[in-house]
Scaffold this motif. Structure first.
Motif, short mmCIF file in Angstrom:
data_model
loop_
_atom_site.label_atom_id
_atom_site.label_comp_id
_atom_site.label_asym_id
_atom_site.label_seq_id
_atom_site.Cartn_x
_atom_site.Cartn_y
_atom_site.Cartn_z
N ASN A 184 0.84 -1.20 0.00
CA ASN A 184 0.00 0.00 0.00
C ASN A 184 0.87 1.25 0.00
O ASN A 184 0.58 2.22 -0.72
N GLU A 185 1.96 1.23 0.81
CA GLU A 185 2.88 2.37 0.83
C GLU A 185 3.54 2.55 -0.53
O GLU A 185 3.68 3.68 -1.03
N LYS A 186 3.93 1.45 -1.15
CA LYS A 186 4.56 1.52 -2.46
C LYS A 186 3.59 2.09 -3.49
O LYS A 186 3.97 2.93 -4.33
N LEU A 187 2.32 1.67 -3.45
CA LEU A 187 1.31 2.18 -4.36
C LEU A 187 1.13 3.69 -4.20
O LEU A 187 1.07 4.44 -5.18
N VAL B 76 6.97 11.71 -1.96
CA VAL B 76 6.46 11.50 -0.61
C VAL B 76 6.69 10.05 -0.19
O VAL B 76 7.04 9.21 -1.01
N GLY B 77 6.43 9.77 1.08
CA GLY B 77 6.51 8.38 1.54
C GLY B 77 7.23 8.27 2.87
O GLY B 77 7.69 9.25 3.45
N THR B 78 7.32 7.03 3.35
CA THR B 78 8.00 6.72 4.60
C THR B 78 9.03 5.63 4.34
O THR B 78 8.75 4.65 3.66
N ILE B 79 10.23 5.83 4.87
CA ILE B 79 11.31 4.85 4.75
C ILE B 79 11.67 4.36 6.14
O ILE B 79 11.91 5.17 7.04
N ARG B 80 11.71 3.04 6.32
CA ARG B 80 12.10 2.45 7.60
C ARG B 80 13.45 1.78 7.42
O ARG B 80 13.57 0.84 6.64
N ILE B 81 14.43 2.26 8.19
CA ILE B 81 15.81 1.82 8.01
C ILE B 81 16.34 1.21 9.30
O ILE B 81 16.21 1.80 10.38
N GLU C 17 9.43 10.86 4.91
CA GLU C 17 9.71 10.64 6.32
C GLU C 17 10.67 9.45 6.47
O GLU C 17 10.53 8.44 5.79
N ILE C 18 11.65 9.58 7.37
CA ILE C 18 12.61 8.51 7.63
C ILE C 18 12.50 8.07 9.07
O ILE C 18 12.54 8.89 9.98
N PRO D 163 9.48 3.45 -4.11
CA PRO D 163 10.24 4.50 -4.80
C PRO D 163 11.05 5.38 -3.86
O PRO D 163 12.19 5.73 -4.17
N ALA D 164 10.50 5.73 -2.69
CA ALA D 164 11.23 6.57 -1.75
C ALA D 164 12.46 5.84 -1.22
O ALA D 164 13.54 6.44 -1.08
N THR D 165 12.31 4.55 -0.95
CA THR D 165 13.45 3.77 -0.46
C THR D 165 14.53 3.66 -1.53
O THR D 165 15.73 3.75 -1.23
N LYS D 166 14.11 3.46 -2.78
CA LYS D 166 15.08 3.41 -3.88
C LYS D 166 15.85 4.71 -3.98
O LYS D 166 17.07 4.71 -4.19
#
Length: 292
Positions: free
Chosen positions: A75-78, A90-95, A121-122, A274-277
């Motif tokens: 859903n986040e990727k979509l 936009v988006g959220t990245i969990r590292i 957001e990270i 996409p945000a993670t990439k």
């Protein structure tokens, strides 16, 4: 079933507390409890066991957690792909990251990345090697900074070859050498990281066939350095940990030279958002001169 309920459930498990999850999601605790109760009713079985010490997953809750996190991931990727089509980043990245990466790399990486992509957001999860591998497997994080080799099922990107160094108390008899062999430390009180944090030294000792006398097991590199400074033993430490830090220890190169490889690991680098990439490409660009 509502994606909002999935998000609430995943956050409660991540935080280990209904109260902390409510704070993270900007909801009331009663709203979080109501959402969990509704989800349990829809699924037909309890997900959580509540106690004074917090919450734990039921066996059914454990079995369904990864599927729920997979739904949230897609859903986040979509959402990110749709935003990208509309010209938004936009988006959220969990590292997930080991301590040395959290200290030496992430502050600069995040500061510069946020300047270019302010709407992304990270979230950082700090832990040992074993923690990060488990977080990747269970879908808690999108990717992790870990040392290689790692689990065969992961896709990885090597980033930096980081030397492993020996640290001794400043007045230690062996400190007047330029280099030191690990077998010279066999009779010393060796201070190491606890299991799950010490993959690299365990691997090196196994490869060269040396056994050291573990006196203390710590969870933090800084604690190890403090112990050595106070003449409680000797240790090995990655060079990245020592960068930019004042300390009162003698630092020696190992002979033969030993390294750890810091890299990025994920279940699939093709299926990340996409945000993670973008963040991973940013990491490769910024650390380009140091890539393995």
């Amino acid at each position: 079933m509502s994606l909002a309920k999935y998000e609430v459930f995943s956050t409660v498990v991540e935080m280990g507390s209904l109260t902390k999850a409510a704070e993270s999601l900007n909801l009331t605790q009663s709203a979080v409890s109501y959402s969990i109760a509704n989800l349990e009713s829809e699924l037909g079985f309890p997900l959580l066991i509540r106690s004074r010490s917090g919450i734990t997953l039921t066996s059914n809750g454990q079995s369904i957690l990864k599927s729920i996190r997979n739904v949230l991931h897609w859903n986040e990727k979509l959402k990110q792909q749709a935003a990208s089509i509309n010209g938004l980043e936009v988006g959220t990245i969990r590292i997930g990251a080991i301590t040395s990466v959290c200290i030496q790399w992430l502050p600069v990486l995040m500061k510069n990345f946020k300047q270019e992509f302010p709407l992304i957001e990270i979230k950082i999860f700090q832990g040992g090697y074993q923690d990060i591998e488990e977080w990747i497997i269970n879908g808690v994080i999108d990717f992790g900074f870990i040392t290689l080799p790692t689990m065969q099922s992961f896709e990885t990107i090597p980033l930096k070859k980081d030397r492993i160094l020996c640290i001794l108390p400043h007045n230690h008899p062996l400190g007047n050498q330029d280099k030191i062999r690990l077998d010279q430390l066999e009779n010393e009180s060796f201070i190491t990281l606890k299991s799950g944090y010490n993959h690299d030294i365990k691997r090196i000792l196994k490869e060269i066939g040396v056994t050291l006398k573990n006196r203390f097991e710590m969870t933090d590199d800084q604690a190890i350095i403090a112990m050595v400074e106070n003449e409680l033993g000797v240790s090995t430490i990655p060079e990245l940990v020592l960068q930019g830090m004042s300390h009162k220890v003698r630092v020696l190169n190992l002979e033969p030279e030993q390294h750890r490889i810091i890299g990025i690991g994920a279940t699939s680098l093709k299926e990340i958002s996409p945000a993670t990439k973008k963040f991973i490409e940013y990491v490769k660009k910024l650390l380009g001169s140091n890539l393995v």
